[in-house]
Write a protein that holds these residues in place. Structure first.
Motif, mmCIF file in Angstrom:
data_model
loop_
_atom_site.group_PDB
_atom_site.id
_atom_site.type_symbol
_atom_site.label_atom_id
_atom_site.label_comp_id
_atom_site.label_asym_id
_atom_site.label_seq_id
_atom_site.Cartn_x
_atom_site.Cartn_y
_atom_site.Cartn_z
ATOM 1 N N VAL A 86 -3.295 40.693 38.416
ATOM 2 C CA VAL A 86 -3.679 41.848 39.234
ATOM 3 C C VAL A 86 -4.734 41.511 40.279
ATOM 4 O O VAL A 86 -4.773 42.107 41.359
ATOM 5 C CB VAL A 86 -4.164 43.034 38.358
ATOM 6 N N MET A 87 -5.608 40.523 39.993
ATOM 7 C CA MET A 87 -6.673 40.204 40.929
ATOM 8 C C MET A 87 -6.282 39.134 41.946
ATOM 9 O O MET A 87 -6.748 39.156 43.089
ATOM 10 C CB MET A 87 -7.923 39.722 40.160
ATOM 11 N N PHE A 88 -5.417 38.205 41.533
ATOM 12 C CA PHE A 88 -5.118 37.069 42.410
ATOM 13 C C PHE A 88 -3.623 36.841 42.628
ATOM 14 O O PHE A 88 -3.241 36.042 43.487
ATOM 15 C CB PHE A 88 -5.723 35.781 41.830
ATOM 16 N N GLY A 89 -2.767 37.507 41.858
ATOM 17 C CA GLY A 89 -1.333 37.254 41.925
ATOM 18 C C GLY A 89 -0.559 38.403 42.541
ATOM 19 O O GLY A 89 -1.069 39.172 43.351
ATOM 20 N N GLU A 90 0.697 38.535 42.104
ATOM 21 C CA GLU A 90 1.589 39.524 42.707
ATOM 22 C C GLU A 90 1.170 40.962 42.429
ATOM 23 O O GLU A 90 1.645 41.895 43.101
ATOM 24 C CB GLU A 90 3.029 39.306 42.228
ATOM 25 N N GLY A 91 0.261 41.152 41.462
ATOM 26 C CA GLY A 91 -0.198 42.503 41.175
ATOM 27 C C GLY A 91 -0.910 43.159 42.344
ATOM 28 O O GLY A 91 -0.932 44.393 42.466
ATOM 29 N N LYS A 92 -1.498 42.336 43.237
ATOM 30 C CA LYS A 92 -2.206 42.893 44.389
ATOM 31 C C LYS A 92 -1.261 43.607 45.344
ATOM 32 O O LYS A 92 -1.694 44.436 46.149
ATOM 33 C CB LYS A 92 -2.940 41.776 45.134
ATOM 34 N N GLU A 93 0.034 43.280 45.262
ATOM 35 C CA GLU A 93 1.009 43.901 46.161
ATOM 36 C C GLU A 93 1.203 45.382 45.847
ATOM 37 O O GLU A 93 1.755 46.120 46.655
ATOM 38 C CB GLU A 93 2.357 43.181 46.047
ATOM 39 N N TYR A 94 0.756 45.827 44.678
ATOM 40 C CA TYR A 94 1.035 47.199 44.245
ATOM 41 C C TYR A 94 -0.183 48.108 44.326
ATOM 42 O O TYR A 94 -0.180 49.206 43.780
ATOM 43 C CB TYR A 94 1.587 47.178 42.818
ATOM 44 N N GLY A 95 -1.238 47.627 44.988
ATOM 45 C CA GLY A 95 -2.405 48.477 45.167
ATOM 46 C C GLY A 95 -3.693 47.768 44.809
ATOM 47 O O GLY A 95 -3.718 46.563 44.558
ATOM 48 N N ASP A 96 -4.765 48.540 44.786
ATOM 49 C CA ASP A 96 -6.089 48.005 44.493
ATOM 50 C C ASP A 96 -6.358 48.107 42.986
ATOM 51 O O ASP A 96 -6.427 49.216 42.448
ATOM 52 C CB ASP A 96 -7.138 48.799 45.270
ATOM 53 N N PRO A 97 -6.528 46.973 42.297
ATOM 54 C CA PRO A 97 -6.772 47.020 40.848
ATOM 55 C C PRO A 97 -8.009 47.816 40.455
ATOM 56 O O PRO A 97 -8.114 48.249 39.305
ATOM 57 C CB PRO A 97 -6.930 45.540 40.473
ATOM 58 N N ARG A 98 -8.949 48.002 41.403
ATOM 59 C CA ARG A 98 -10.159 48.762 41.087
ATOM 60 C C ARG A 98 -9.916 50.274 41.142
ATOM 61 O O ARG A 98 -10.767 51.064 40.712
ATOM 62 C CB ARG A 98 -11.275 48.407 42.082
ATOM 63 N N ASP A 99 -8.757 50.668 41.683
ATOM 64 C CA ASP A 99 -8.387 52.085 41.705
ATOM 65 C C ASP A 99 -8.111 52.534 40.269
ATOM 66 O O ASP A 99 -7.318 51.911 39.558
ATOM 67 C CB ASP A 99 -7.126 52.270 42.558
ATOM 68 N N LEU A 100 -8.751 53.605 39.834
ATOM 69 C CA LEU A 100 -8.614 54.048 38.438
ATOM 70 C C LEU A 100 -7.193 54.493 38.109
ATOM 71 O O LEU A 100 -6.832 54.620 36.935
ATOM 72 C CB LEU A 100 -9.604 55.174 38.145
ATOM 73 N N LYS A 101 -6.360 54.745 39.124
ATOM 74 C CA LYS A 101 -4.973 55.150 38.872
ATOM 75 C C LYS A 101 -4.027 53.947 38.757
ATOM 76 O O LYS A 101 -2.862 54.098 38.404
ATOM 77 C CB LYS A 101 -4.488 56.073 39.994
#
Length: 234
Positions: A86-101
């Motif tokens: 989520v911080m460095f890989g493909e997870g970033k493509e789906y939004g901001d990991p710091r967003d509580l949602k």
């Protein structure tokens, strides 16, 4: 530090507790009153005796911190994997990991079978970082015994090693009558073994069986090979 569990994040700043992957057979013969120096760290015992059971701790955080003089953190291997995604890989493509949602989950199917969950801005850890440890969920009352001592754990069916072991057991049970065996046999012959070697020792090709081979045979036979079909369905 990214490590397989079970973890105890309190002892020695973070340690592996009763590892299912690292075995110390000599532990069963140690006297709790006269532990060798190698089974202590800075005067504190690594082996505890409780209710007739022995619990072995492998300290990680304190020893590394003492040696490196740097901050050291320990996390469950799949929990740290979900951080990477989520911080460095493909997870970033789906939004901001710091967003509580923002919520994400990953599963790993390698030597083990585990999961990691990211929600409300961080990893969902639970007790000792084991909240998403799905590999030790009991899915059958029977099945093979696992390293944790239980029978029927999901990991014995869903991990790479579990798939391999189940395939080997079925090949022996069915007298090697499977395209999985023929594919493994071909690998052995291509490596220089002779037909005579295999005739004399029919279990030699079993060393070449792995989860990839099982899935390859399943696809090639369109699910008609009995061994591959049963292993994958299970």
């Amino acid at each position: 530090i990214s490590s397989a569990g079970p973890l105890d994040l309190g002892r020695f700043g973070g340690s592996i507790q009763d590892s299912t992957n690292i075995k110390f057979p000599e532990v069963e013969h140690l006297d709790g009153e006269k532990l060798p120096e190698s089974y202590s760290y800075q005067g504190r015992p690594l082996l505890e005796f409780e209710g007739g059971k022995r619990h072995l701790c492998i300290p990680l955080v304190e020893p590394l911190h003492d040696y490196l003089r740097k901050p050291v953190f320990l996390g469950n291997d799949v929990n740290t994997a979900v951080i990477g995604v989520v911080m460095f890989g493909e997870g970033k493509e789906y939004g901001d990991p710091r967003d509580l949602k923002y919520t994400a989950a990953i599963t790993t199917h390698g030597a083990g079978f585990g999961a990691g969950i990211w929600t409300r801005g961080g990893v969902f850890e639970g007790v000792a970082g084991n909240a998403a440890e799905c590999g030790h969920l009991k899915v059958l009352d029977a099945g093979r015994e696992f390293g944790c001592g239980n029978f029927g754990c999901a990991e014995t069916f869903g991990s790479g090693i579990g798939i391999k072991n189940n395939a080997i057991n079925k090949l022996v049970e069915y007298g090697f009558d499977s395209d999985v065996y023929l594919a493994a046999r071909k690998i052995v012959l291509n490596s220089g073994a002779s037909e005579e070697d295999i005739i004399n020792k029919p279990k030699i090709p079993l060393h070449c069986v792995d989860s990839k081979l099982v899935f390859d045979v399943y696809r090639k036979t369109r699910g008609k090979d009995k061994v591959a079909k049963e292993v994958i369905e299970e």
